[in-house]
Design a protein around this motif. Structure first.
Motif, PDB file in Angstrom:
ATOM      1  N   LEU A   1      34.643  46.318  65.285  1.00  0.00           N
ATOM      2  CA  LEU A   1      35.078  45.065  64.887  1.00  0.00           C
ATOM      3  C   LEU A   1      36.125  44.145  65.670  1.00  0.00           C
ATOM      4  O   LEU A   1      35.764  43.086  66.004  1.00  0.00           O
ATOM      5  CB  LEU A   1      36.131  45.246  63.604  1.00  0.00           C
ATOM      6  N   GLN A   2      36.766  44.994  66.518  1.00  0.00           N
ATOM      7  CA  GLN A   2      37.689  44.367  67.472  1.00  0.00           C
ATOM      8  C   GLN A   2      36.929  43.708  68.700  1.00  0.00           C
ATOM      9  O   GLN A   2      37.116  42.913  69.097  1.00  0.00           O
ATOM     10  CB  GLN A   2      38.810  45.316  68.138  1.00  0.00           C
ATOM     11  N   GLY A   3      35.579  44.421  69.155  1.00  0.00           N
ATOM     12  CA  GLY A   3      34.881  44.087  69.887  1.00  0.00           C
ATOM     13  C   GLY A   3      34.196  42.675  69.657  1.00  0.00           C
ATOM     14  O   GLY A   3      33.973  41.822  70.462  1.00  0.00           O
ATOM     15  N   LEU A   4      33.577  42.619  68.366  1.00  0.00           N
ATOM     16  CA  LEU A   4      32.863  41.476  67.879  1.00  0.00           C
ATOM     17  C   LEU A   4      34.102  40.407  67.888  1.00  0.00           C
ATOM     18  O   LEU A   4      33.667  39.367  68.155  1.00  0.00           O
ATOM     19  CB  LEU A   4      32.528  41.820  66.423  1.00  0.00           C
ATOM     20  N   ARG A   5      35.232  40.587  67.549  1.00  0.00           N
ATOM     21  CA  ARG A   5      36.344  39.689  67.539  1.00  0.00           C
ATOM     22  C   ARG A   5      36.575  38.962  68.581  1.00  0.00           C
ATOM     23  O   ARG A   5      36.640  38.003  69.095  1.00  0.00           O
ATOM     24  CB  ARG A   5      37.577  40.162  66.951  1.00  0.00           C
ATOM     25  N   LYS A   6      36.592  39.865  69.829  1.00  0.00           N
ATOM     26  CA  LYS A   6      36.656  39.538  71.233  1.00  0.00           C
ATOM     27  C   LYS A   6      35.645  38.830  71.760  1.00  0.00           C
ATOM     28  O   LYS A   6      35.763  37.657  72.209  1.00  0.00           O
ATOM     29  CB  LYS A   6      36.924  40.774  71.956  1.00  0.00           C
ATOM     30  N   PHE A   7      34.445  39.354  71.498  1.00  0.00           N
ATOM     31  CA  PHE A   7      33.083  38.340  71.865  1.00  0.00           C
ATOM     32  C   PHE A   7      33.190  37.000  71.159  1.00  0.00           C
ATOM     33  O   PHE A   7      32.883  36.130  71.916  1.00  0.00           O
ATOM     34  CB  PHE A   7      32.140  39.205  71.391  1.00  0.00           C
ATOM     35  N   ALA A   8      33.430  36.938  70.076  1.00  0.00           N
ATOM     36  CA  ALA A   8      33.543  35.684  69.407  1.00  0.00           C
ATOM     37  C   ALA A   8      34.397  34.550  69.907  1.00  0.00           C
ATOM     38  O   ALA A   8      33.987  33.463  70.233  1.00  0.00           O
ATOM     39  CB  ALA A   8      33.511  35.795  67.737  1.00  0.00           C
ATOM     40  N   ARG A   9      35.655  35.069  70.015  1.00  0.00           N
ATOM     41  CA  ARG A   9      36.537  34.042  70.586  1.00  0.00           C
ATOM     42  C   ARG A   9      36.263  33.893  72.287  1.00  0.00           C
ATOM     43  O   ARG A   9      36.288  32.534  72.236  1.00  0.00           O
ATOM     44  CB  ARG A   9      37.949  34.865  70.765  1.00  0.00           C
ATOM     45  N   GLU A  10      35.733  34.725  73.091  1.00  0.00           N
ATOM     46  CA  GLU A  10      35.309  34.220  74.400  1.00  0.00           C
ATOM     47  C   GLU A  10      34.107  33.282  74.356  1.00  0.00           C
ATOM     48  O   GLU A  10      34.183  32.485  74.860  1.00  0.00           O
ATOM     49  CB  GLU A  10      35.068  35.565  75.262  1.00  0.00           C
ATOM     50  N   TYR A  11      33.082  33.491  73.299  1.00  0.00           N
ATOM     51  CA  TYR A  11      31.932  33.044  73.425  1.00  0.00           C
ATOM     52  C   TYR A  11      32.326  31.343  72.728  1.00  0.00           C
ATOM     53  O   TYR A  11      31.612  30.421  73.514  1.00  0.00           O
ATOM     54  CB  TYR A  11      30.783  33.475  72.597  1.00  0.00           C
ATOM     55  N   HIS A  12      33.309  31.300  72.060  1.00  0.00           N
ATOM     56  CA  HIS A  12      33.589  30.137  71.331  1.00  0.00           C
ATOM     57  C   HIS A  12      34.172  29.151  72.298  1.00  0.00           C
ATOM     58  O   HIS A  12      33.912  27.880  72.397  1.00  0.00           O
ATOM     59  CB  HIS A  12      34.314  30.071  70.245  1.00  0.00           C
ATOM     60  N   LEU A  13      34.860  29.699  73.478  1.00  0.00           N
ATOM     61  CA  LEU A  13      35.494  28.961  74.528  1.00  0.00           C
ATOM     62  C   LEU A  13      34.540  28.099  75.239  1.00  0.00           C
ATOM     63  O   LEU A  13      34.765  26.881  75.529  1.00  0.00           O
ATOM     64  CB  LEU A  13      36.256  29.845  75.274  1.00  0.00           C
ATOM     65  N   SER A  14      33.281  28.652  75.350  1.00  0.00           N
ATOM     66  CA  SER A  14      32.332  27.883  76.144  1.00  0.00           C
ATOM     67  C   SER A  14      31.327  27.409  75.348  1.00  0.00           C
ATOM     68  O   SER A  14      30.378  26.692  75.760  1.00  0.00           O
ATOM     69  CB  SER A  14      31.650  28.948  77.320  1.00  0.00           C
TER      70      SER A  14
END
Length: 247
Positions: free
Chosen positions: A180-193
């Motif tokens: 869950l933490q990994g998905l959260r980190k991915f979503a935040r970073e992906y949303h930046l771009s």
């Protein structure tokens, strides 16, 4: 009309006390939503194990497949995204059931919202062993070698692996939190771009979750159909998370 999202049914899993009852439950759900569904997104691990041979297919799931065919024939769009348990879908399900099969992520515009959809096993940080197994299972040479082994050996092996994996994960109590933490980190970073994304929707983790990624973006993790029987619906009230308790 509404759009539905669900994942991790794990039909046929050896840890279900009654596999037929699990199948009947999802068939009843699909029958219930057919009146207002315009599209259904199945975000992976719908079957606990599936391997498609060139001329034969595994036994079982007749009620479920029949209901999907009925809905597809009625004009409801069905998108099946491969998970880590049902990655070996080739052409049988698309050609017989009229569904779309996607391997990987999918970005869709639905009712004015931009969605990033994925099972979730390819996003976020994964263990080295999981990445190795994932690449091994997707390797064409390994797939052909596996298909040469008689199903009397491969099917029991696959279900034993599934049972062991689920029991080991539940006993440690850690993997879901880490994933869950990994998905959260991915979503935040992906949303930046990709700030145009309004919703990230994942399966895989077996946790029901809804949280903010940014002020104008949310991450949804759909849970599972082993204990929670949860799903998301995009309708006249926006995007909602619900649990199926039957009629």
């Amino acid at each position: 009309m509404s759009t539905y999202f669900l994942s991790d049914l794990h039909l046929g899993a050896p840890y279900f006390p009654d596999s037929k009852e699990s199948e009947r439950r999802i068939v009843a759900f699909l029958d219930h939503i057919k009146k207002d569904a315009s599209a259904i997104y199945l975000l992976g691990d719908i079957l606990d194990y599936w391997y498609e041979y060139r001329y034969v297919v595994p036994r079982g799931f007749v009620r479920f497949f029949g209901k999907l065919a009925e809905l597809s024939d009625a004009g409801i769009r069905i998108v099946w995204m491969k998970g880590n348990h049902d990655i070996w879908i080739y052409d049988y399900l698309p050609s017989e059931l009229g569904i779309e099969v996607v391997d990987g992520s999918l970005t869709e515009n639905i009712d004015g919202h931009k969605f990033y959809l994925a099972h979730g096993d390819g996003e976020g940080k994964q263990s080295r062993s999981f990445r190795f197994i994932r690449s091994l299972f997707r390797n064409r040479i390994c797939q052909r070698a596996f298909s040469a082994i008689h199903p009397r050996w491969t099917v029991p092996f696959a279900y034993r692996w599934s049972r062991h994996s689920r029991m080991e994960g539940e006993s440690r109590g850690l993997p879901d939190d880490c994933l869950l933490q990994g998905l959260r980190k991915f979503a935040r970073e992906y949303h930046l771009s990709h700030p145009e994304i309004d919703f990230f929707i994942f399966g895989h983790v077996h946790v029901l979750c809804r949280e903010k990624v940014a002020n104008d973006c949310e991450m949804i993790v759909l849970g599972e159909w082993i204990h929670t029987f949860s799903y998301a619906i995009l309708g006249e009230n926006g995007l909602e998370l619900r649990k199926w308790r039957g009629i």
